[in-house]
Design an enzyme around this catalytic site. Structure first.
Site, PDB file in Angstrom:
ATOM      1  N   ASP A 243       1.235  -0.404  -0.074  1.00 15.24           N
ATOM      2  CA  ASP A 243      -0.103  -0.258  -0.332  1.00 15.24           C
ATOM      3  C   ASP A 243       0.740   1.635  -0.062  1.00 15.24           C
ATOM      4  O   ASP A 243       1.879   0.933   0.317  1.00 15.24           O
ATOM      5  CB  ASP A 243      -1.024   0.132   1.221  1.00 15.24           C
TER       6      ASP A 243
HETATM    7  C1  BGC Z   1      -4.793   3.314  -0.035  1.00 17.73           C
HETATM    8  C2  BGC Z   1      -4.626   2.814  -1.167  1.00 17.73           C
HETATM    9  C3  BGC Z   1      -5.043   3.068  -2.949  1.00 17.73           C
HETATM   10  C4  BGC Z   1      -3.169   3.778  -2.540  1.00 17.73           C
HETATM   11  C5  BGC Z   1      -2.815   5.271  -3.507  1.00 17.73           C
HETATM   12  C6  BGC Z   1      -3.238   4.265   0.731  1.00 17.73           C
HETATM   13  O1  BGC Z   1      -3.617   4.823   0.529  1.00 17.73           O
HETATM   14  O2  BGC Z   1      -4.867   2.564   1.211  1.00 17.73           O
HETATM   15  O3  BGC Z   1      -6.106   1.967  -1.027  1.00 17.73           O
HETATM   16  O4  BGC Z   1      -4.738   2.342  -3.244  1.00 17.73           O
HETATM   17  O5  BGC Z   1      -3.357   4.543  -1.377  1.00 17.73           O
HETATM   18  O6  BGC Z   1      -3.962   5.955  -3.674  1.00 17.73           O
END
Ligand code: BGC
Length: 836
Positions: A243
Site C-alpha cells: 500500500d
Molecule cells: C490506500 C490504497 C490506495 C493507495 C493509492 C492508500 O492510502 O490505502 O487503497 O490504493 O493509497 O492511492
C-alpha cells in the site's frame, strides 16, 4: 465470457522478464524495486523497458493527470463513477460485477493505465470502519466471489488489478502501524478467505499488502502471509505491491515475498537493497526473483498501453445506472412503493439536489456526469407538481430547526413526501473511522418531522455503511440507496416509480445499536493493538448464533413482487453437495431474488466451536411473473471445512448438516439434512476453543482468547521508548522537542499536500488523522529524500533522552553520508533522470 489469456497475466511474461533481468546491473535491479514516481513503476531505458502506470480504483478510475497523492486531493481525469463496493455487494450479481470490471478495464486501456488498484475486499468487522463504503461484505464467501468476478472482468481487457488490503485491515485508526491480533482459525476462515477465493478464481496480477501488522509482523514483510499462504498454498502467480507508504523493512520484504514498493521513496530503500546485496545480507538471486515479477508486470503493462482505444462513456453511464438500481435495498415498504401516480410530490433533503454518491479518499472519482434525483424525478413526471425543501445543509448538516420546520410545512402540502437523508460526506472517509452509528441529528429530526406532517412519507438513504434508525417505524417505506455512483439519482427514481424493481440484498447486518456489535469492545483497539477477540463471530455469524435482534438482517431486501421457494433436494455427489430447488415469481412484476444457502452443522460436538450457520452458496435469479426456475447450486465440500489450528490443516467434520435455503439469514424458506462422510476428518477427537455465548453483553475473557491464540495474549505495547514506528501523535506528547518536531513536520506535510486553512472540511479532517497516525519512518519515505533514516535515528535519540548518542550519530552520519553518497550516486542519478 472470461478471457483466460489475460488471466495468465504475469506468468506469460516470466521468461522474457528473466532474460531482461539477467542483463541488468545491481543498481538497475534495485531501481525497479520501487516506483518511479507516485503512480508509475520504473523502467529501464537501456533495455527498452518502459515505465507503466498503476492507479486507483476501485469503483472508477482515479487517474491523476498532474500531482499525485494517495488520498484524492488532486483532481483526476473524468471517469465513470460506479456505486461503491457496499452497493455493488448488495447486488449479489457476479455477472454485473464482471461487466463493471470490463468497463473499468476499457477505461484503463483508454487512459494507458496498466493496473487498477482494487477491489478493496477487507471484511466489515465493525460498521464504524471509515472505509466500509469501499469494502464488500461481512461475509468472506460473498466478498471473494464478488471480487473474483470484478477482477476477471478487468483482466479480460488485459489490464491488471490489485486486490487490497492484504490483510486484516479492518479499521482506519492507526492503520499504518496497528497490530491486529487474530487467531489462525479466524484468520483463515474469515479474514483471508475472500482473498483466497479471489486468488484461486481470478489470479489478480497484483495483491496490495496492507499497512498494518498481523500478529506482530508488518504485512509487507510477513513471510507466512506472503510466501507460505499466498504463494505456496494458494498458488498466487502475481506480484505483491505495498500500500502507498507501507514499507517498513524493505530488505526483509525482499525475502518475505514483497515485490514492489510504492510510491517512489527517493531511492532510499533501493540503496538499502544495493547495500544488503553488496555486504552479503541479501542473496542477489532473491532480488532477481523479485525483480523478474516487477519486470513481468511492466511488460504486461506495455501491452495494455499499446492497445489504447476510445471509451463509450454513455454506455458506461447506462451500466452505472443499472448497477445503482440493483445496489439499492428496499428495507421496508407497506405498499406505498412503487409510488402511485401523484399530482403533488414533496422532495425533501439536500441530497436530492446535491447527491451523496461516493466516499472521500483514494477512491474518489471525478465523474463524467452526475445525475440528481430531483432532476430525474422532474424529467420522469413532467405533469407532476414537485415542491422542494433542503431540510439540512448537505456537507455538515448542523442542527437547524428553521430548515426542519420549513421542510415539514412543504411536505404537508403534497400527496406524498420523499425524504433524502443519510451520512454527509464529512462522516465517511478513508483516514478515519466513524465515531458512532448515528446519522446527524438534523437528518433524524427531519425524518421524524416530515413523517409527522405527511403520512405518506418515503425515506431514501445515502450512506456507505449501516446507520441507526430510531425512526424506523415512521416512514411508509425505506430505500437504502448506498453510495450509488454518478447515476444513483436516476436509479433511485426508476425504483421509486416502479420502472425498475428493487432487488438489492444487504451484504451486511444492520445492528440495532453499536454496542450490539460483537467486536465493539475491541474496536478500534488501544495501545497500538487491536484484538480480534470475537473470533468468527462477525456480523450474522454472531447475531444468528446469539439469536439477537437486529435492525435488518444479513441478506435482507424486499421486492415489488414475491418469490416462492420449493422442492429442495440435497445430495453429495463426489466432492460437492448439489443443492437443487425451485424458485417462482409469484407476483405480477418482473423481479429478481437472491437465493441464499446457509449451512448449519447439526450434531456439533460441543468441543468444536462454530457459528450457528454460514453462507455457502447463493444465486441471483431474475424471473418474469409466474416464471419458475430450477436452480442447482454446488457447494464444494472444502467450503464446509473448518480450520484446525492445532494440526494446522483444514478438516471436514463428518456427520449431519442442515442446508437452509432462504431470502435472508433470518428468512429461511426450505431446509434439508444431509450426512457427510469425510476422508479428511480428524482421527482423534478434535477440540477447538472459541468464545461461548452467555447472557448479557458479549465479551471474551483473556483465558478464552489465549486458548484461541494458542499462546498468551500479547501485552499492550508501551509508548516509550519511541521508535521508527511511533506515530506523530505519540511523539507530539513528548515535551517541548516532541511538540515542536511534530508541529514542523505537520506544517511541511500540509504545505506539500496543498492543504490550506480554508480546505474542504473532510479533507482537512482526513489530513489531520493521517498526519497524527503517521509513523516516523514514513517521513523518510514520503519526503522524497529530504529526510533520511539516519536523521530520524537522531531525532529518536533526542526524544528518548539519549543526547550523547544523538551527538555520536550526528558525527557518524556526516562521515557516512560522504561515503554513501559516492556509493549510491548511480541510483540517485538514475532516479533523478527518470523524472522523480
Ligand atoms: C490506500 C490504497 C490506495 C493507495 C493509492 C492508500 O492510502 O490505502 O487503497 O490504493 O493509497 O492511492
Amino acid at each position: 465470457m472470461i478471457d483466460v489469456r489475460a488471466n495468465s497475466g504475469l506468468r506469460s511474461k516470466h521468461n522474457e522478464a528473466a532474460t531482461l533481468v539477467a542483463q541488468m546491473t545491481l543498481e538497475e535491479k534495485a531501481r525497479l524495486a520501487s516506483g518511479r514516481d507516485f503512480w508509475h513503476l520504473d523502467g529501464c531505458e537501456r533495455l527498452g523497458l518502459a515505465p507503466v502506470m498503476v492507479t486507483d480504483g476501485p469503483h472508477g478510475l482515479r487517474k491523476q493527470a498532474t500531482g499525485g497523492d494517495h488520498v484524492g486531493l488532486n483532481r483526476a481525469v473524468p471517469a465513470t463513477c460506479f456505486p461503491t463496493a457496499s452497493g455493488l455487494a448488495a447486488t449479489w450479481d457476479l455477472g454485473l460485477l464482471h461487466e463493471i470490471g470490463v468497463a473499468l478495464g476499457e477505461q484503463c486501456v483508454a487512459e494507458d493505465v496498466a493496473v487498477l488498484l482494487g477491489p478493496g475486499m477487507n471484511i466489515k468487522r465493525h460498521p464504524l470502519c471509515g472505509r466500509n463504503f469501499e469494502y464488500f461484505s461481512e461475509d468472506p464467501l460473498l466478498t471473494g466471489e464478488l471480487a473474483a468476478a470484478l477482477v476477471n472482468g478487468v483482466q479480460s481487457q488485459g489490464v491488471g488489478t490489485s486486490i487490497k488490503h492484504f490483510a486484516v485491515n479492518n479499521q482506519e485508526l492507526g492503520r499504518m502501524y496497528v497490530d491486529a491480533i487474530v487467531d489462525e482459525r479466524t484468520l483463515r476462515e474469515i479474514y483471508l478467505r475472500g482473498f483466497e477465493i479471489a486468488v484461486k478464481k481470478a489470479q489478480p496480477w497484483t495483491v496490495m499488502c496492507a499497512y498494518n501488522r498481523v500478529n506482530g509482523v508488518y504485512c509487507g514483510e510477513h513471510d507466512w502471509l506472503l510466501n507460505r499462504v499466498l504463494r505456496d498454498e494458494w498458488g498466487f502467480e502475481g506480484l505483491v505491491v505495498t500500500d502507498w507508504g507501507a514499507t517498513n523493512d524493505r530488505v526483509a520484504g525482499v525475502t518475505s515475498g514483497l515485490d514492489l514498493e510504492m510510491p517512489a521513496s527517493g531511492g532510499i530503500n533501493d540503496r538499502r537493497i544495493v547495500r544488503a546485496v553488496t555486504n552479503g545480507e541479501l542473496a542477489e538471486s532473491d532480488l532477481d526473483r523479485m525483480i523478474e515479477r516487477n519486470v513481468a508486470l511492466a511488460l504486461c503493462g506495455a501491452d495494455t498501453v499499446a492497445r489504447r482505444a476510445p471509451v463509450d462513456h454513455d454506455a458506461h453511464h447506462a451500466l452505472a445506472r443499472r448497477a445503482a438500481t440493483q445496489s439499492a435495498v428496499l428495507l421496508t415498504n407497506d405498499g406505498v412503493l412503487p409510488l402511485a401516480p401523484a399530482a403533488r410530490i414533496s422532495v425533501i433533503g439536500a441530497f436530492a439536489k446535491t447527491p451523496r454518491y461516493q466516499g472521500t479518499g483514494s477512491s474518489q472519482v471525478n465523474p463524467t456526469r452526475l445525475d440528481c434525483a430531483f432532476d430525474a424525478l422532474a424529467a420522469a413526471l413532467p405533469e407532476a407538481e414537485l415542491n422542494y425543501a433542503p431540510g439540512y445543509e448537505a456537507e455538515f448538516s448542523p442542527e437547524d430547526a428553521a430548515l426542519i420546520n420549513a421542510a415539514a410545512t412543504t411536505a404537508s402540502d403534497a400527496d406524498v413526501a420523499i425524504v433524502f437523508a443519510g451520512l454527509p460526506v464529512t462522516f465517511e472517509s478513508e483516514g478515519f473511522d466513524r465515531s458512532h452509528m448515528d446519522m446527524p441529528a438534523q437528518h433524524n429530526r427531519l425524518i421524524e418531522a416530515v413523517c409527522a406532517a405527511q403520512p405518506n412519507t418515503v425515506v431514501v438513504l445515502a450512506n456507505g455503511a449501516p446507520v441507526a434508525m430510531p425512526w424506523v417505524e415512521q416512514p411508509r417505506a425505506i430505500l437504502e440507496a448506498y453510495l450509488g455512483g454518478q447515476a444513483g439519482g436516476s436509479a433511485v427514481v426508476d425504483l421509486l416509480l416502479g420502472v425498475a424493481n428493487p432487488s438489492g440484498k444487504l451484504a451486511e447486518t444492520f445492528p440495532l445499536a453499536q454496542s450490539d456489535v460483537p467486536a465493539d469492545k475491541h474496536f478500534p483497539g488501544a495501545n497500538r493493538q487491536v484484538q480480534y477477540r470475537e473470533g468468527l463471530y462477525v456480523g450474522y455469524r454472531y447475531f444468528d448464533t446469539a439469536g439477537a435482534d437486529v435492525l435488518f438482517p444479513f441478506g435482507h431486501g424486499l421486492s415489488y413482487t414475491t418469490f416462492e421457494f420449493d422442492a429442495l433436494d440435497v445430495a453429495q455427489i463426489d466432492d460437492a453437495l448439489q443443492v437443487s430447488f425451485a424458485l417462482r415469481n409469484a407476483g405480477a412484476r418482473v423481479g429478481a431474488e437472491v437465493a441464499q444457502v446457509f449451512v448449519h452443522k447439526v450434531d456439533d460436538e460441543a468441543r468444536v466451536w462454530r457459528p450457528q450457520q454460514e453462507l455457502k452458496a447463493f444465486a441471483r435469479c431474475e424471473l418474469a411473473p409466474d416464471e419458475r426456475e430450477d436452480l442447482r447450486l454446488a457447494i464444494p465440500l472444502e467450503r464446509l471445512a473448518i480450520f484446525d489450528p492445532g494440526q494446522s490443516c483444514w478438516m471436514l467434520q463428518p456427520g449431519e448438516y442442515e442446508i437452509r435455503v432462504g431470502a435472508s439469514s433470518r428468512d429461511i424458506r426450505l431446509t434439508a439434512r444431509v450426512t457427510l462422510h469425510s476422508e479428511h476428518a480428524p482421527s482423534a477427537a478434535l477440540t477447538i476453543p472459541g468464545p461461548r455465548l452467555a447472557p448479557g453483553a458479549f465479551d471474551v475473557g483473556d483465558e478464552t482468547f489465549a486458548a484461541m491464540l494458542g499462546k498468551s495474549v500479547p501485552p499492550p505495547e508501551p509508548e516509550r521508548p519511541y521508535h521508527m514506528n511511533s506515530s506523530l501523535l505519540e511523539i507530539g506528547n513528548q515535551g517541548w522537542f516532541g511538540r515542536r518536531f511534530k508541529a514542523r513536520v505537520v506544517t511541511e506535510f500540509r504545505r506539500n499536500m496543498g492543504i490550506s486553512d480554508g480546505a474542504d472540511p473532510t479533507l482537512a479532517r482526513m489530513f489531520e488523522e493521517i498526519a497524527n497516525h503517521m509513523p516516523l519512518r514514513s517521513l523518510a519515505l514520503f519526503s522524497g529524500g529530504k529526510m533520511n533514516f539516519e536523521q530520524l535515528e537522531m531525532v529518536l535519540s533526542v526524544l528518548n533522552g539519549r543526547y550523547l548518542r544523538a551527538l555520536r550519530q550526528a558525527f557518524a552520519s556526516r562521515s557516512e553520508s560522504r561515503g554513501e553518497s559516492r556509493d549510491s550516486a548511480r541510483v540517485d542519478r538514475d532516479k533523478r533522470e527518470s523524472g522523480e
